[in-house]
Scaffold this motif. Structure first.
Motif, PDB file in Angstrom:
ATOM      1  N   ASP A 105      41.526  42.839  40.027  1.00  0.00           N
ATOM      2  CA  ASP A 105      42.026  43.995  39.282  1.00  0.00           C
ATOM      3  C   ASP A 105      42.805  44.941  40.196  1.00  0.00           C
ATOM      4  O   ASP A 105      43.827  45.503  39.792  1.00  0.00           O
ATOM      5  CB  ASP A 105      40.854  44.739  38.647  1.00  0.00           C
ATOM      6  CG  ASP A 105      40.219  43.948  37.514  1.00  0.00           C
ATOM      7  OD1 ASP A 105      40.911  43.072  36.959  1.00  0.00           O
ATOM      8  OD2 ASP A 105      39.033  44.199  37.201  1.00  0.00           O
TER       9      ASP A 105
ATOM     10  N   ASN B  67      50.070  44.213  35.714  1.00  0.00           N
ATOM     11  CA  ASN B  67      49.586  44.645  34.410  1.00  0.00           C
ATOM     12  C   ASN B  67      50.681  45.282  33.562  1.00  0.00           C
ATOM     13  O   ASN B  67      50.446  45.641  32.406  1.00  0.00           O
ATOM     14  CB  ASN B  67      48.419  45.627  34.573  1.00  0.00           C
ATOM     15  CG  ASN B  67      48.791  46.802  35.476  1.00  0.00           C
ATOM     16  OD1 ASN B  67      49.859  46.794  36.094  1.00  0.00           O
ATOM     17  ND2 ASN B  67      47.921  47.788  35.560  1.00  0.00           N
TER      18      ASN B  67
ATOM     19  N   ARG C  46      46.119  43.339  40.841  1.00  0.00           N
ATOM     20  CA  ARG C  46      46.934  43.403  39.636  1.00  0.00           C
ATOM     21  C   ARG C  46      47.565  44.787  39.481  1.00  0.00           C
ATOM     22  O   ARG C  46      48.743  44.912  39.131  1.00  0.00           O
ATOM     23  CB  ARG C  46      46.092  43.068  38.415  1.00  0.00           C
ATOM     24  CG  ARG C  46      46.889  42.961  37.131  1.00  0.00           C
ATOM     25  CD  ARG C  46      46.010  42.632  35.937  1.00  0.00           C
ATOM     26  NE  ARG C  46      45.433  41.293  36.050  1.00  0.00           N
ATOM     27  CZ  ARG C  46      44.171  41.062  36.336  1.00  0.00           C
ATOM     28  NH1 ARG C  46      43.323  42.084  36.550  1.00  0.00           N
ATOM     29  NH2 ARG C  46      43.712  39.837  36.406  1.00  0.00           N
TER      30      ARG C  46
END
Length: 315
Positions: A52, A61, A55
């Protein structure tokens, strides 16, 4: 073709190829952030949290259109970004790997020319003779063999049996010999056929027949009358040869474990390292267009009539 048209063509080809590559990577199944995290931290160090974070930091994202627009805007300023795995700037990374690839490619092209041109000339001087049929059979055999099979056979002969050369890697300058030989043998069939057909066609032309009727020797006819017309198709084929050598880099560098641009592309594709893939593909596209431009200029020097034909076509 003017310099401006060459530059425009190179830019359009590079952007088109990189755009197709960008679109292809978007439809590949799997989470790119997880792939990048695995390549960067290893299978034990990766986690959903690190994925995450990567990303978010890489902008993965964001919508695809925004990612593409951002990449185009940076590329137009000469900024190819940084690797999502190593953190290195893409342009120096690609330039470093490209040096080895260019060296192996140039040696491979030299091997192709050294082997193909004499065979093609010898076969073309006596069409349908025993040498012509022998060269044709050998070319067919080599053309039907895939690159990895040729590499394995050369490794078995020169590295395993004779032990003259290293199997793989680049521990010494001898490490480029087998990859270059592989590239040379792969592309010998096409170039030898081009040379053979060019020499045979030139040998049947009126001015060569007239020179033979005047009693001139074969060497004088070849050097004084047939050389330049026979060279034109060969020079025109050089652009195709270079493109084929570039396409073979991925297989050759993977088989011989060479840290060149082909292996960099394979590793970046596996890791979904998008900036490295797009940067490498864009630079390769620019290089191929530049080679074709130089080939066209060289063909114009060999036969200036091509300039007149192009001018009459565009006018």
């Amino acid at each position: 073709m003017s310099l401006l048209r060459y530059a425009t063509t190179a830019f359009c080809v590079a952007i088109a190829v990189a755009t197709l590559c960008f679109a292809a990577l978007q439809v590949v199944p799997g989470d790119p952030a997880m792939r990048i995290a695995e390549a960067k931290f290893g299978a034990d160090g990766m986690s959903f949290r690190t994925a995450d974070e990567l990303r978010e930091a890489a902008g993965l994202n964001e919508p695809v259109i925004r990612q593409y627009a951002s990449w185009i805007a940076r590329t137009l300023t000469g900024d190819f970004g940084v690797s999502l795995v190593s953190g290195q700037a893409v342009l120096p990374l690609v330039a470093e790997r490209l040096q080895l690839t260019l060296l192996v490619g140039l040696v491979g092209i030299a091997v192709t020319i050294i082997i193909s041109v004499p065979l093609g000339v010898a076969a073309g001087l006596r069409p349908n003779g025993w040498l012509d049929h022998s060269v044709s059979a050998l070319s067919t055999l080599l053309a039907s063999a895939p690159a990895f099979l040729v590499a394995i056979l050369l490794v078995s002969l020169f590295a395993v049996n004779l032990q003259w050369l290293p199997v793989a890697g680049l521990r010494s300058p001898q490490g480029i010999v087998l990859p270059a030989l592989t590239l040379g043998f792969i592309h010998c069939p096409e170039l030898s056929r081009v040379v053979r057909n060019s020499v045979a066609r030139t040998g049947q032309s009126f001015f060569v027949t007239f020179a033979r009727l005047k009693g001139r020797s074969w060497s004088r006819i070849a050097l004084g009358h047939a050389l330049r017309p026979a060279l034109l198709p060969v020079v025109a084929y050089l652009g195709v040869l270079v493109t084929g050598v570039v396409e073979g880099f991925v297989v050759i560098e993977t088989v011989f474990n060479l840290p060149g641009i082909g292996k960099l592309l394979v590793d970046a594709l596996i890791a979904r390292d998008l900036p490295v893939v797009l940067g490498a593909v864009t630079i390769i596209g620019l290089g191929i267009v530049a080679v074709h431009a130089m080939t066209e200029l060289l063909a114009n020097l060999v036969d200036p009539r091509t300039v007149d034909s192009q001018a009459s076509t565009t006018s």
